[in-house]
Motif scaffolding. Structure first.
Motif, PDB file in Angstrom:
ATOM      1  N   THR A   7     -56.952  29.409 -10.297  1.00  0.00           N
ATOM      2  CA  THR A   7     -58.392  29.381 -10.121  1.00  0.00           C
ATOM      3  C   THR A   7     -58.853  27.921 -10.071  1.00  0.00           C
ATOM      4  N   VAL A  47     -50.091  36.557 -15.492  1.00  0.00           N
ATOM      5  CA  VAL A  47     -50.731  37.222 -14.354  1.00  0.00           C
ATOM      6  C   VAL A  47     -49.706  37.752 -13.356  1.00  0.00           C
ATOM      7  N   GLN A  91     -58.134  41.748  -8.349  1.00  0.00           N
ATOM      8  CA  GLN A  91     -57.945  40.341  -8.693  1.00  0.00           C
ATOM      9  C   GLN A  91     -57.796  40.231 -10.204  1.00  0.00           C
ATOM     10  N   THR A  92     -56.599  39.826 -10.630  1.00  0.00           N
ATOM     11  CA  THR A  92     -56.296  39.704 -12.056  1.00  0.00           C
ATOM     12  C   THR A  92     -56.415  38.246 -12.482  1.00  0.00           C
ATOM     13  N   ILE A  93     -57.074  37.999 -13.608  1.00  0.00           N
ATOM     14  CA  ILE A  93     -57.274  36.643 -14.133  1.00  0.00           C
ATOM     15  C   ILE A  93     -56.819  36.623 -15.594  1.00  0.00           C
ATOM     16  N   GLN A 136     -54.729  33.370 -11.166  1.00  0.00           N
ATOM     17  CA  GLN A 136     -55.237  34.610 -10.589  1.00  0.00           C
ATOM     18  C   GLN A 136     -54.185  35.224  -9.671  1.00  0.00           C
TER      19      GLN A 136
END
Length: 399
Positions: free
Chosen positions: A8, A51, A137-139, A146
């Protein structure tokens, strides 16, 4: 598709800060700065592992509340996402929507309802379009890394043209529409139920009224006073040269014509007519006999139709007895083309054109058409084009 980034903005800033701290530690001989830099590096690496290492899979199913979505109509989409993975600290789901529909198809994951996702869509442009796939979208908890994954397949949504209510045609006939005319025609009252009218190009020679022809000096044909048939014909002119053929954007005039075609056809069915819907080349777009499947079939066909090819003479589109109402919906029409529009003795020939050239309306009127310009206000155009003469059985009046 946009390029996917592993980090990110915050993660990229942390990595850059660590590099600057390493440089500063070497320049100033301050080991503490090196320790902080190593901590930042470890946090970034930890975030990437959290992630990207877990394997996340799961089926996705969608259900849309309406099978056929009308332009301007709002429908609800329910998405079931059964994901098999560790609980996600922070995720953003997004269902990919085509430009033909609008809606807010995004939100936080996990949702309050677990794996059940709901959102509303609105039809914008007719056609058959794909909704999906669902992306997640994984954070990580620090917001450094991400990952964007896609799950499931697409689901087709069909956006059909808008159908608007129209003024009744039956009141202009002085009867209750196609069904009532059928009864009246079957009763019959012999030759007293016939009245002559002036010959129109395309009329059958078998209908010539020789006594009236000799009396008036003009070629006349027999015609029932109620001058109707339980059958109606709606023709959508798809002739390419009558429309703007830019593929990148929808032609507003053609969209209005398609909406008018659907509206008129379904309206005539409600008035008791059996309706055939053809294009100008004679291809069948729909046959309406009062069944729901007939309606859906026509709307789906109209959702896919585009301007193409050349048209045929209208009287070649029907075989034998002329229809009662005959509605022609076209685009640009000049005087030369209008002078060739033979309706073959139809009881109520109605012409709707998105672009009536100079003299085109008068040329069509001389052949017996009742015409009006077709705008985005389909209902108003239809009312302007209604043949007022039907209440009295007189000659055609063009508006």
């Amino acid at each position: 598709m946009p390029r996917r980034r592993f980090l990110t903005g915050r993660g990229a800033a942390a990595l850059l800060t660590g590099l600057l701290l390493v440089i500063a530690a070497n320049l100033t001989a301050a080991p503490i700065l090196l320790y902080v830099a190593m901590l930042l590096f470890l946090l970034v690496v930890f975030a990437v592992l959290v992630v990207h290492v877990p394997r996340r899979t799961g089926p996705v199913s969608r259900r849309i509340s309406t099978d056929l979505l009308t332009v301007g109509e709002v429908s609800q989409v329910a998405v079931r996402f059964d994901m098999r993975a560790l609980r996600i600290p922070l995720g953003i789901w997004r269902d990919q929507l085509p430009p033909a529909v609008s809606g807010d198809a995004t939100g936080e994951f996990p949702t309050d309802n677990g794996t059940s996702i709901r959102y509303a869509i609105t039809g914008v442009r007719r056609g058959v379009w794909a909704v999906g796939p669902l992306s997640l979208q994984t954070i990580d908890p620090f917001g450094f890394a991400q990952r964007v994954q896609e799950f499931g397949d697409t689901r087709t949504v069909t956006v059909v043209p808008e159908v608007v209510p129209l003024a009744p045609l039956s009141s202009n006939f002085g009867a209750a529409g196609g069904t009532a005319h059928t009864s009246s025609t079957r009763l019959g009252q012999g030759s007293d139920n016939l009245s002559p009218r002036r010959y129109v190009s395309g009329d059958s020679m078998r209908r010539i009224h020789w006594r009236a022809t000799a009396h008036r000096g003009d070629l006349m044909v027999r015609q029932e006073e109620e001058e109707s048939s339980p059958d109606a014909l709606v023709v959508l002119d798809r002739t390419a040269r009558h429309w703007d053929n830019q593929r990148e954007h929808a032609d507003p005039a053609f969209e209005a014509a398609v909406s008018a075609c659907a509206s008129v056809a379904l309206h005539l069915v409600q008035e008791g007519y059996s309706v055939d819907v053809l294009d100008s080349a004679g291809a069948v777009l729909g046959r309406l006999r009062g069944h729901e499947d007939d309606r859906d079939g026509l709307l789906v066909a109209l959702a896919l139709t585009r301007p193409q090819g050349e048209g045929r003479d209208i009287i070649t589109l029907f075989d034998g007895t002329p229809p009662g109402p005959l509605v022609l919906i076209t685009g640009h029409l000049d005087e030369e083309d209008a002078a060739l529009l033979r309706h073959g003795g139809a009881a109520a020939p109605i012409l709707l054109a998105t672009d009536l050239g100079p003299g085109a309306g008068d040329a069509a009127a001389r052949l017996g058409w009742s015409s009006a310009p077709l705008t985005e206000d389909v209902a108003a155009a239809w009312e302007d084009a209604l043949p007022a003469r039907m209440a009295t059985g007189g000659g055609h009046v063009a508006r």
